[in-house]
Structure formats: structure tokens, C-alpha cells
Design an enzyme around this catalytic site. Structure first.
Site, PDB file in Angstrom:
ATOM      1  N   ARG A  45      43.099  42.131  39.002  1.00 13.39           N
ATOM      2  CA  ARG A  45      44.503  41.919  38.647  1.00 13.39           C
ATOM      3  C   ARG A  45      45.172  41.127  39.763  1.00 13.39           C
ATOM      4  O   ARG A  45      44.549  40.849  40.781  1.00 13.39           O
ATOM      5  CB  ARG A  45      45.231  43.241  38.328  1.00 13.39           C
ATOM      6  CG  ARG A  45      44.820  44.473  39.053  1.00 13.39           C
ATOM      7  CD  ARG A  45      45.115  44.513  40.526  1.00 13.39           C
ATOM      8  NE  ARG A  45      46.477  44.116  40.860  1.00 13.39           N
ATOM      9  CZ  ARG A  45      46.875  43.642  42.010  1.00 13.39           C
ATOM     10  NH1 ARG A  45      46.004  43.460  43.006  1.00 13.39           N
ATOM     11  NH2 ARG A  45      48.111  43.316  42.252  1.00 13.39           N
ATOM     12  N   GLY A  46      46.435  40.768  39.536  1.00 10.78           N
ATOM     13  CA  GLY A  46      47.138  39.902  40.484  1.00 10.78           C
ATOM     14  C   GLY A  46      47.041  38.476  39.964  1.00 10.78           C
ATOM     15  O   GLY A  46      45.954  38.020  39.596  1.00 10.78           O
ATOM     16  N   ARG A  88      46.117  38.860  29.322  1.00 13.68           N
ATOM     17  CA  ARG A  88      47.396  39.290  29.909  1.00 13.68           C
ATOM     18  C   ARG A  88      48.388  38.128  29.777  1.00 13.68           C
ATOM     19  O   ARG A  88      48.056  37.002  30.135  1.00 13.68           O
ATOM     20  CB  ARG A  88      47.211  39.697  31.380  1.00 13.68           C
ATOM     21  CG  ARG A  88      46.222  40.867  31.541  1.00 13.68           C
ATOM     22  CD  ARG A  88      46.338  41.497  32.900  1.00 13.68           C
ATOM     23  NE  ARG A  88      47.600  42.208  33.067  1.00 13.68           N
ATOM     24  CZ  ARG A  88      48.038  42.657  34.239  1.00 13.68           C
ATOM     25  NH1 ARG A  88      47.344  42.456  35.323  1.00 13.68           N
ATOM     26  NH2 ARG A  88      49.196  43.310  34.322  1.00 13.68           N
ATOM     27  N   ASP A 236      54.493  36.439  39.313  1.00  4.37           N
ATOM     28  CA  ASP A 236      53.547  36.151  38.227  1.00  4.37           C
ATOM     29  C   ASP A 236      53.916  34.896  37.463  1.00  4.37           C
ATOM     30  O   ASP A 236      53.068  34.257  36.843  1.00  4.37           O
ATOM     31  CB  ASP A 236      53.454  37.340  37.275  1.00  4.37           C
ATOM     32  CG  ASP A 236      52.704  38.473  37.958  1.00  4.37           C
ATOM     33  OD1 ASP A 236      53.327  39.196  38.739  1.00  4.37           O
ATOM     34  OD2 ASP A 236      51.479  38.573  37.747  1.00  4.37           O
TER      35      ASP A 236
HETATM   36  O1  MRU Z   1      49.846  44.082  36.979  1.00  6.26           O
HETATM   37  P1  MRU Z   1      49.349  43.406  38.216  1.00  6.26           P
HETATM   38  O2  MRU Z   1      48.771  44.341  39.211  1.00  6.26           O
HETATM   39  O3  MRU Z   1      48.424  42.252  37.896  1.00  6.26           O
HETATM   40  O4  MRU Z   1      50.655  42.782  38.863  1.00  6.26           O
HETATM   41  C1  MRU Z   1      50.542  42.044  40.038  1.00  6.26           C
HETATM   42  C2  MRU Z   1      51.836  41.609  40.582  1.00  6.26           C
HETATM   43  O5  MRU Z   1      52.882  41.824  40.036  1.00  6.26           O
HETATM   44  C3  MRU Z   1      51.762  40.745  41.829  1.00  6.26           C
HETATM   45  O6  MRU Z   1      52.880  40.941  42.631  1.00  6.26           O
HETATM   46  C4  MRU Z   1      51.697  39.270  41.408  1.00  6.26           C
HETATM   47  O7  MRU Z   1      50.656  39.066  40.502  1.00  6.26           O
HETATM   48  C5  MRU Z   1      51.527  38.359  42.561  1.00  6.26           C
HETATM   49  S1  MRU Z   1      49.968  38.558  43.317  1.00  6.26           S
HETATM   50  C6  MRU Z   1      49.757  37.437  44.548  1.00  6.26           C
END
Ligand code: MRU
Length: 346
Positions: A45-46, A88, A236
Site C-alpha cells: 500500500r502507499g 484501488r 494520494d
Molecule cells: O491506504 P494506504 O495505506 O495506501 O494510504 C496511504 C496514504 O494515505 C499515504 O499517506 C499516501 O499514499 C502517500 S505514501 C508516500
């Protein structure tokens, strides 16, 4: 050092983030369908990391194809991209990477099947290598906004685990620390999936960066009590006017930062910028399953049948954002202008 994601022996290997910090297990994917499922279930994720995973997914899918004609391989690549695009919806990095892979495929439509497969593998590897490079650049640029003695709040995980390595918001923090600045980091636990408690704290502790875990709802009071003097988070998707989507709870932190006269920084690579969207209103917000809220690690915390709304992200209006730190420099308001200047790189 752990590897978030890598191309390994013609397969894709990731660290299973759903098991961290208690188990450090790696998963190996030989087909894009399983990798797509791992993105959906947040084993990886991220935003930048899922962009790289999507690129590797296309390379993996192409590699396994039995197509004998390039035109059939191109059709398959379109299908593979569609499957990966369904995983996603919020992080634009995923769609950015898919678009880039499809563009590379179509500009090499004259190649033989095996050569095209090789080109796609090389392109995915290039995207991964570049991500690592970009994060270090962001760190170099962003660390100048951190002063000795700062106490920084971060939310969710925008670290090495959210990227190929180093991280974005956490990369800036890391760079300031590596330079010898004395800093303190507060990490929110980040309900419901606890990326802050499980992942950010794990990373910070590994690096020996002084850090403290807090429940999400303590952040405002700590700002009020002068325990926090700046906020740094990832993103994101950043719309053309600067409105930025990030993990749910980010908007509240930005409003609280404003109320307490603290700078609020978004840290992200340019692949997170979506100039096709005029404002945050148009950013698709992922809604996830009920159990993520009614259970913690499989233990029920709410009565059966509880009505739940589980939005995984929120949008912070540009007016709350002091600056956006990218690998191309630090952007300041008005973002409509400063972001438009980056168009040539996107
Ligand atoms: O649901 P996730 O864990 O994928 O969400 C991640 C985030 O909101 C992060 O802050 C974002 O992706 C930036 S990561 C460099």
C-alpha cells in the site's frame, strides 16, 4: 534493510505489510492477478508503491502471455491494466504507472512479442529505480524546511514502505535526521488499519529517529500545547488547484494546524499530481469494508450489524496547505499557478 517491492528472478517480491511489525514475511507473485489482489487487500500500500506494483503487474502479465502476435499481446496488456486499475481508486500513481506502461507498449507495437515483453520489464524496473531516486531528491529538498529542535507530526505511513525505498514525508524527516538535526516525530496510529502504529513507528524505530505514537484524537491537543510545530504528510492525489487527498484524518489535522498557526506540508512525487482534475471534489474516494472498522486484528469491537462508513481517504483543501514538496522543488500557493508550471514533467 527490508525491500518494499522488487523484481526478483522474473517474479515480484513484496514485504507483506499486513503482517508488520510482528512478522517480516515476503510474498512472491508469479501472476498479475495475485499481485492485484495483494494491492486490493493492502499487503502492499502507499501511493508510489502501488504505482510500482501496477507497473510490475503489467510486466508480469505480459511475461506470462502465450500470445504469438504483438497485436494480441497488446490486447492482453489492455486487459491486464484494466484488472490492475480496479484495485484501488484514489492514488493516481497507480493509474499514472498503468498509462505509462500502456504508452510504452503501444510505441513499441512494431516489436516481436518477446522483445516487447522485455521492453515492458525494463520500463517497470525504470519506474521502480526512479521512485527510489525521486524520494532521495525530495528528502534533499524538503529537509531545509525542518529546523533543529523541530517536533513533527505525521499521519499514516509515507515512508519506505509506501514507496520503493526512503519514503516521501518520512523521507524528508529521515534526510533531516541524517543531516544531524535533532528532531522528534509524533506518529498518529491511523485508524482503522493502523499504518502509523504498525508501519511508521516500525520504520522510525529501525532508524533510531526519536518518535512517539499517539492516538489520532490527541494530535490537536498536542498542537495546542506546543508539542508539535509542523505537520508533514504524503498524498494520494493532488488536484490542479492543490487540493490533496491523503489518508482519512489528514483534513482534520490540516484544519487543526491552521487553527494553531502551524505549517502543514504535503510531500509527494510529481506522479501524484493529477492536473486533469480541477479540484479535490473530483477525486474518487475509496470506500472499504465494514470489518476494518468493526474489528481490530480479527477481534470485534462493535456489535454485529453496526452501520459503518469506512472512507479510506479525505481531501484537504489547498487553503490549508503551506507548501507541497516535490522532487522538482517546493511549491507554494497559489497552487493553480505553481502546479501548472510542472505540466512539462508530468
Ligand atoms: O491506504 P494506504 O495505506 O495506501 O494510504 C496511504 C496514504 O494515505 C499515504 O499517506 C499516501 O499514499 C502517500 S505514501 C508516500
Amino acid at each position: 534493510m527490508f525491500k518494499t517491492i522488487e523484481w526478483f528472478d522474473g517474479k515480484v517480491r513484496i514485504i507483506d505489510q499486513s503482517k508488520l511489525p510482528f512478522e517480516e514475511v515476503y510474498l512472491v507473485f508469479e501472476n498479475y492477478q495475485d499481485l492485484a489482489e495483494a494491492i486490493k487487500t493492502m499487503k502492499i500500500r502507499g501511493a508510489p508503491a502501488i504505482g510500482v506494483a501496477a507497473a510490475f503487474g503489467v510486466a508480469l502479465g505480459a511475461k506470462a502471455s502465450h500470445a504469438t502476435q504483438t497485436s494480441s499481446l497488446l490486447d492482453e496488456i489492455n486487459h491486464i491494466s484494466e484488472v490492475l486499475a480496479q484495485t484501488r481508486p484514489t492514488a493516481i500513481n497507480l493509474f499514472w504507472a498503468l498509462k505509462r506502461m500502456k504508452e510504452v507498449a503501444s510505441t513499441h507495437a512494431c516489436l516481436k512479442v518477446d522483445d516487447l515483453k522485455r521492453v515492458l520489464e525494463e520500463e517497470a524496473l525504470k519506474i521502480a529505480r526512479k521512485d527510489a531516486e525521486i524520494n532521495r531528491k525530495i528528502g534533499e529538498i524538503g529537509k531545509n524546511l525542518i529546523n533543529d529542535g523541530d517536533s513533527i507530526l505525521t499521519h499514516c505511513n509515507a515512508g519506505a514502505l509506501a514507496t520503493v525505498e526512503y519514503g516521501t514525508a518520512l523521507g524528508v524527516i529521515r534526510a533531516a535526521f541524517e543531516e544531524g538535526k535533532h528532531i522528534q516525530v509524533y506518529a498518529t496510529e491511523t485508524r482503522p488499519l493502523l499504518q502509523g502504529a504498525r508501519l511508521t513507528m516500525w520504520e522510525l524505530m529501525k532508524e533510531g529517529i526519536p518518535s512517539t505514537l499517539i492516538v489520532d484524537s490527541l494530535a490537536g491537543f498536542l498542537m495546542r500545547k506546543d508539542k508539535i510545530n509542523k505537520v508533514m504528510v504524503g498524498a494520494d492525489r493532488i488536484a490542479a488547484n492543490g487540493d490533496s487527498a491523503n489518508k482519512v484524518g489528514t483534513y482534520s489535522l490540516a484544519v487543526l494546524a491552521k487553527e494553531n498557526n502551524l505549517p502543514f506540508y504535503i510531500v509527494a512525487p510529481t506522479s501524484t499530481i493529477d492536473l486533469s482534475i480541477s479540484s479535490g471534489e473530483k477525486i474518487p474516494i475509496e470506500e472499504r469494508g465494514v470489518k476494518e472498522v468493526t474489528q481490530i486484528s480479527g477481534v470485534k469491537i462493535a456489535a454485529d450489524g453496526t452501520n459503518v462508513l469506512n472512507l479510506a481517504f479525505d481531501v484537504t483543501d489547498a487553503k490549508y496547505i503551506s507548501a507541497i514538496i516535490t522532487e522538482k522543488g517546493i511549491l507554494y500557493p497559489p497552487y493553480l499557478k505553481s502546479l501548472a508550471k510542472l505540466r512539462k514533467y508530468l
